[in-house]
Write a protein that holds these residues in place. Sequence first.
Motif, mmCIF file in Angstrom:
data_model
loop_
_atom_site.group_PDB
_atom_site.id
_atom_site.type_symbol
_atom_site.label_atom_id
_atom_site.label_comp_id
_atom_site.label_asym_id
_atom_site.label_seq_id
_atom_site.Cartn_x
_atom_site.Cartn_y
_atom_site.Cartn_z
ATOM 1 N N GLN A 1 0.728 -1.084 -0.073
ATOM 2 C CA GLN A 1 0.111 -0.051 -0.031
ATOM 3 C C GLN A 1 0.876 1.294 0.035
ATOM 4 O O GLN A 1 1.795 1.236 0.952
ATOM 5 C CB GLN A 1 -0.950 0.074 1.396
ATOM 6 C CG GLN A 1 -1.953 -0.822 1.284
ATOM 7 C CD GLN A 1 -2.974 -0.919 2.404
ATOM 8 O OE1 GLN A 1 -2.636 -0.005 3.113
ATOM 9 N NE2 GLN A 1 -3.808 -1.852 2.695
ATOM 10 N N TYR A 2 0.596 2.204 -0.891
ATOM 11 C CA TYR A 2 1.387 3.413 -0.993
ATOM 12 C C TYR A 2 0.222 4.531 -0.687
ATOM 13 O O TYR A 2 -0.707 4.428 -1.511
ATOM 14 C CB TYR A 2 1.934 3.420 -2.054
ATOM 15 C CG TYR A 2 2.655 5.058 -2.305
ATOM 16 C CD1 TYR A 2 3.600 5.461 -1.760
ATOM 17 C CD2 TYR A 2 2.012 5.871 -3.317
ATOM 18 C CE1 TYR A 2 4.188 6.792 -1.667
ATOM 19 C CE2 TYR A 2 2.468 7.327 -3.360
ATOM 20 C CZ TYR A 2 3.581 7.718 -2.657
ATOM 21 O OH TYR A 2 4.053 8.948 -2.679
ATOM 22 N N SER A 3 0.348 5.395 0.317
ATOM 23 C CA SER A 3 -0.309 6.330 0.341
ATOM 24 C C SER A 3 0.050 7.745 0.330
ATOM 25 O O SER A 3 1.254 8.077 0.468
ATOM 26 C CB SER A 3 -1.170 6.213 1.790
ATOM 27 O OG SER A 3 -1.859 5.066 2.193
ATOM 28 N N LYS A 4 -0.588 8.898 -0.166
ATOM 29 C CA LYS A 4 0.164 10.192 -0.279
ATOM 30 C C LYS A 4 -0.994 11.017 0.225
ATOM 31 O O LYS A 4 -2.284 11.201 -0.112
ATOM 32 C CB LYS A 4 0.160 10.430 -1.831
ATOM 33 C CG LYS A 4 1.066 11.916 -1.998
ATOM 34 C CD LYS A 4 1.002 11.984 -3.493
ATOM 35 C CE LYS A 4 1.869 13.257 -3.718
ATOM 36 N NZ LYS A 4 2.379 13.572 -5.259
ATOM 37 N N GLU A 5 -0.562 12.096 1.200
ATOM 38 C CA GLU A 5 -1.323 13.171 1.730
ATOM 39 C C GLU A 5 -1.458 14.386 0.888
ATOM 40 O O GLU A 5 -0.344 14.726 0.247
ATOM 41 C CB GLU A 5 -0.874 13.402 3.100
ATOM 42 C CG GLU A 5 -0.913 12.541 4.195
ATOM 43 C CD GLU A 5 -2.259 12.345 4.705
ATOM 44 O OE1 GLU A 5 -3.050 13.123 4.387
ATOM 45 O OE2 GLU A 5 -2.550 11.405 5.683
ATOM 46 N N LYS A 6 -2.558 14.799 0.667
ATOM 47 C CA LYS A 6 -2.984 16.096 0.098
ATOM 48 C C LYS A 6 -3.495 16.920 0.999
ATOM 49 O O LYS A 6 -3.665 16.883 2.083
ATOM 50 C CB LYS A 6 -3.864 15.848 -1.175
ATOM 51 C CG LYS A 6 -2.991 14.882 -2.268
ATOM 52 C CD LYS A 6 -3.764 15.142 -3.538
ATOM 53 C CE LYS A 6 -3.118 14.413 -4.572
ATOM 54 N NZ LYS A 6 -3.923 14.481 -6.095
ATOM 55 N N LYS A 7 -3.627 18.170 0.398
ATOM 56 C CA LYS A 7 -4.350 19.393 1.222
ATOM 57 C C LYS A 7 -5.458 18.865 2.201
ATOM 58 O O LYS A 7 -5.462 18.932 3.457
ATOM 59 C CB LYS A 7 -4.525 20.717 0.634
ATOM 60 C CG LYS A 7 -4.697 21.685 1.511
ATOM 61 C CD LYS A 7 -4.973 22.971 0.762
ATOM 62 C CE LYS A 7 -5.348 24.079 1.438
ATOM 63 N NZ LYS A 7 -5.497 25.479 0.871
ATOM 64 N N LYS A 8 -6.430 18.449 1.535
ATOM 65 C CA LYS A 8 -7.671 17.958 2.085
ATOM 66 C C LYS A 8 -8.223 16.646 1.998
ATOM 67 O O LYS A 8 -9.477 16.067 1.912
ATOM 68 C CB LYS A 8 -8.899 18.928 1.763
ATOM 69 C CG LYS A 8 -8.572 20.285 2.387
ATOM 70 C CD LYS A 8 -10.032 21.189 2.064
ATOM 71 C CE LYS A 8 -9.850 22.534 2.726
ATOM 72 N NZ LYS A 8 -10.954 23.327 2.421
ATOM 73 N N ALA A 9 -6.990 15.361 1.691
ATOM 74 C CA ALA A 9 -7.526 14.219 1.267
ATOM 75 C C ALA A 9 -5.969 13.320 1.443
ATOM 76 O O ALA A 9 -5.254 13.937 1.360
ATOM 77 C CB ALA A 9 -7.974 14.303 -0.324
ATOM 78 N N ARG A 10 -6.541 11.841 1.250
ATOM 79 C CA ARG A 10 -5.515 11.187 1.116
ATOM 80 C C ARG A 10 -5.783 10.088 0.339
ATOM 81 O O ARG A 10 -6.996 9.515 0.329
ATOM 82 C CB ARG A 10 -5.461 10.483 2.742
ATOM 83 C CG ARG A 10 -4.236 9.279 2.800
ATOM 84 C CD ARG A 10 -4.362 8.673 4.294
ATOM 85 N NE ARG A 10 -3.318 7.957 4.643
ATOM 86 C CZ ARG A 10 -1.941 8.138 4.639
ATOM 87 N NH1 ARG A 10 -1.595 9.354 4.893
ATOM 88 N NH2 ARG A 10 -1.197 7.173 4.729
ATOM 89 N N GLU B 1 -3.303 0.339 -3.798
ATOM 90 C CA GLU B 1 -2.654 -0.944 -3.234
ATOM 91 C C GLU B 1 -2.635 -2.057 -4.457
ATOM 92 O O GLU B 1 -3.395 -2.160 -5.194
ATOM 93 C CB GLU B 1 -3.845 -1.480 -2.091
ATOM 94 C CG GLU B 1 -3.263 -2.933 -1.694
ATOM 95 C CD GLU B 1 -4.265 -3.208 -0.523
ATOM 96 O OE1 GLU B 1 -3.985 -4.397 -0.099
ATOM 97 O OE2 GLU B 1 -5.082 -2.801 -0.260
ATOM 98 N N ILE B 2 -1.612 -2.706 -4.305
ATOM 99 C CA ILE B 2 -1.218 -3.905 -5.485
ATOM 100 C C ILE B 2 -1.031 -4.970 -4.644
ATOM 101 O O ILE B 2 -0.481 -4.863 -3.291
ATOM 102 C CB ILE B 2 -0.126 -3.573 -6.272
ATOM 103 C CG1 ILE B 2 1.325 -3.417 -5.454
ATOM 104 C CG2 ILE B 2 -0.302 -2.269 -7.347
ATOM 105 C CD1 ILE B 2 2.356 -3.355 -6.520
ATOM 106 N N GLY B 3 -1.578 -6.189 -4.826
ATOM 107 C CA GLY B 3 -1.604 -7.297 -4.376
ATOM 108 C C GLY B 3 -1.718 -8.502 -4.895
ATOM 109 O O GLY B 3 -1.772 -8.472 -6.301
ATOM 110 N N CYS B 4 -1.021 -9.579 -4.407
ATOM 111 C CA CYS B 4 -1.180 -11.092 -5.290
ATOM 112 C C CYS B 4 -1.585 -12.032 -4.203
ATOM 113 O O CYS B 4 -0.964 -12.127 -3.260
ATOM 114 C CB CYS B 4 0.482 -11.087 -5.691
ATOM 115 S SG CYS B 4 0.540 -12.752 -6.693
ATOM 116 N N TYR B 5 -2.710 -12.749 -4.851
ATOM 117 C CA TYR B 5 -3.336 -13.752 -3.838
ATOM 118 C C TYR B 5 -2.598 -15.159 -4.764
ATOM 119 O O TYR B 5 -2.514 -15.456 -5.959
ATOM 120 C CB TYR B 5 -4.710 -13.862 -4.339
ATOM 121 C CG TYR B 5 -5.476 -15.036 -3.636
ATOM 122 C CD1 TYR B 5 -6.134 -14.717 -2.368
ATOM 123 C CD2 TYR B 5 -5.792 -16.164 -4.468
ATOM 124 C CE1 TYR B 5 -6.780 -15.944 -1.784
ATOM 125 C CE2 TYR B 5 -6.429 -17.174 -3.672
ATOM 126 C CZ TYR B 5 -7.101 -17.005 -2.456
ATOM 127 O OH TYR B 5 -7.865 -18.046 -2.015
#
Length: 786
Positions: free
Chosen positions: A728-737, A741-745
Amino acid sequence: MLCTGMGVSGLMAQQVSLSGYIRESGSGEMLGNVSVAMRPFGDTSAAEAALTQSNSYGFFSLSAPEGQPVFISVRFSGFETQNFIWTASADSSVSVRMGISQRIEEVEIIANRNTIADKADMSRISIPTQDIKDIPALLGEKDVLKVIQLLPGVQKGGEGQSGIYVRGGGPDQNLLILDEATVYNANHLFGFFSLFNGDALRSVELVKGGFPARYGGRLSSVIEMTMKEGNKEHFNSEAGIGLISARGLVEGPIVKGKSSFMISARRTYLDALIQPLVMAASGGSNLGYYFYDLNAKFNYELSEKDKLFVSGYFGRDKFYFNDKQPEYQLKTNFGWGNQTLTTRWNHQFNGRTFGNASLIYSHYDLGINVLSKEDNQTFDLKYSSTINDIGAKYDIDWRPNNQHMVRYGASTTMHQFDPSAVVLDITVGQTTNFERALKTIRSYESGLYIEDKWRLGRVNLYPGFRLSHYAVDQTQYLNPEPRVSVAYSIKKDLSFKTSYAIMNQYIHLLSSSGIGLPTDLWVPATTNVKPMRSQQGAAGLAKDFKKGFSLSAEGYYKTMSNVIQYKEGASFIVNDDLFDQNAPTDNKAWEKQVTDGRAWSYGGELFLQKQQGQFSGWVGYTLSWTQMQFDEINQGDPFFARYDRRHDISVVGIYRITPDLTFSATWVYGTGNSITMPQGQIFGTSHIPDAYASLWDPLNSWQGRYIDYGKRNDFRMEAYHRLDVGLQYSKEKKKARQTIEIGCYNAYNRFNPFFYYGASEGNETKLKKVTLFPLIPSISYSYKFR
C-alpha cells in the motif's frame, strides 16, 4: 482531552463515583473497551487501586473514598494516554476525549486490544479494523471473515470460502451480530466474499469459548461487529475502486456535536463488463452476477444521559442467465439477500448504572426461478425460502464498586420460518398449475441472564448464568446455561485461565454441500428435532512480553448433541413430498430427511502476537480433532467431520516501511478436508458388503453395477497452503489522502484442490483434481476526503 466535572445529587457516605463517556477527538465517536485505571494521587509506587473498561457505548464508572484525591489514567492502544487528577468530593461525571497518537504511522498499530494477561475472559480476540484494511485479500476485496479465518481455533472451509468452522462447530453454529442484529447468511458470490464491508465497521470481536452469559443461541462462536456512528464534527467521504467492485462512504454531523450519520455502499460491476462479451459470443444470451451492500447509521444525543441509535444493513446477490432464441427461451434467476434494522436507546440512570433498550429486525430470503419455453411447451418453476426475526432486548450495566462489573438483562425473539414454497406451471397443450407451500413455522426464543466481572486480588472471576426458553407449536424447552471464566495472575505479565460454558441452539442449518451455499436450508428446532446443546471446557496460559509481544496457549474439549444432517441421498429439494400436491403441508417433510447425532472436538491453540512497532502481526497454530456419529449414517460408526483439520497454521505480517508505505503478507497451511470418494465398483447384488455405505448407480442398473464409497469422509484431500502479499502506498494532499494498493493472491501459484472427480481412462478410473484460483494479481485505489 476535554475533562469537565459537575456535581450530582445523592452523596454517598463512604464511596463516591466518577462516571462518564470516552470519545474520539475529531469525530466524537464513542470508544469501547478503553482501560481506565485509578491509584492514590502522589503515590507513584502504589499499585492500581482500580481498573475498569468502558462498555461498547463508551460509558465507564469508578469509585473512590470520599475526600481522597486520585490519579486517573485512560489508556487505549493507538491513542494518546489521557491523565488527570480527581478529588472524590461528590459523585461526578467527566467527558474524556482521546486523540489518535501522532506516532501511529511510524511505530504503532491501531489496536483495540489491551494486554491479555490481566483479562478475566479467555478465547476472546478483538480485531483492529485497520488490520482488516492492511491484510492482502482475494481480488483486493477486504474481508472481515477472511481475517477471522487467520486466527487459531478457526478452520477455513476451503479454497476461497469465507465460511468459518470454530473449534469443531459447523458454519451454522456461529452467532454473527451486526449492531445487535443476527445475520443468517454472511456470504457473497457463493461464499467467496463476506457481506461485511470493512469501511463501515468500528469494531470486530471473536469469542470462541468462555462465553459471557449475555450471548446465547449458538454453540461455537460469537462474532460481534459494530458499525461506525459517523463523525459528529466534520463531513468526511471516501471512495474506492478495485478489480470487481466499487465502494463509497459518507459521514458527517446532522447537528454538530450531537447527531451524525454514516452511509456506506459497495457493488460489483462484473456483470456490466462481461455482458457485452457474452452476448456477442452467444448471439444474444445474457449472463451476469452481482452483489451489493448498503450500511447506514444515524445517532442523536437526546441529552447528557440519553442517546438514540438507528442502524441497518441491506444487501443482495443475484445470478441470472437469459437465452432467447427463435426456437426456445430459457430464463434463470437465482438470488438471496439479508436485511437488518436495529433501534437502540441508551439511558444513564446514575453514576453506576447504564441501560440499553433494543428493537431488532432481521430478514433472509432465497429465491430460484427457472422459465423454459419451447414450441407450445412451457416450464416455470419458482422456489423460495425465507426467515424473519423480530426481537427486543434490554441490558443493564451496573458497577456497584471497583471490584464488580455486573451486567444483566432479558431478550425475546419471534422467528418466522417459511422453509420452502414451490410454484410450478407446466404447459403441454393445456396449462397445469401446481402450488405447494409448507406452513409457516413461528417459534419464540427468550433468555434471561446475569454476569459479573469480579476482581479478588490476584483472581479475576467471571461467573454468569443464562436461562433460555424456546417455544414452538405445543412444545417448550427451558434450559439453564451456566458459564464461568477464571484468571489467576501468577505474575503481573503471566496468568493461568480456565473456562466452562453450556450453550443451546434452537435453529439448524441443513447442508448437502458442506461448503455453506445459499441453498442450505435454515430450519427451527421442533417437537421431533431437538435443539442442539454443547459443553465446552478450556484452560490455558497468557503471557505478555516487552515491545508489544504476547503469547497465549489454550487447550479445549467440546461435546455437541442433537446435531442433525441429511440422511444419505437427501437434500433441500430432493424430497418425495415436495412436488406432491396432496402431501401434507405441516412442515414434517424435511424432518423425515434428517437424522440426529453427536459430535466432539478437542485440541490445542497457540497465538503469538506483536501489537506495537513498525512491524506487527501474529502467528497462530491449531492442533485439533473433530468427529461425528449418527446411527443412520456410516453404519453408525464415528467419522471425521468434513472440516476436521489436524494442523492449521497462519502467519500474518504487517510492516510499515514508512508512514506512507506498508507491506503485508499472509501464509496459511492446513491439513486437507475429509471427504467421501468412490473406492471402487461392485458388480452383482450378492457382493455388496454391509459394512460399507455402498450406493447404487442407476445409470448402470442394467449391469447390476454399484459404486462403493467406503466409509464416510474416509478420503483426505491434499494439504492446503498459500502465500498472499500486498503493498500500500498513500499520499497526503491538502484535504485528502489517496491510497494505491497492489496485491497478489496465491503468490507462488499453488494448485490447491477445490474438488476431486473420477475420470475414465481406458479400463481404469483415475482421480482428477480441480483447482480454482491460480496466482491472481489485484490493484485498487481509494481516495479519502477530509
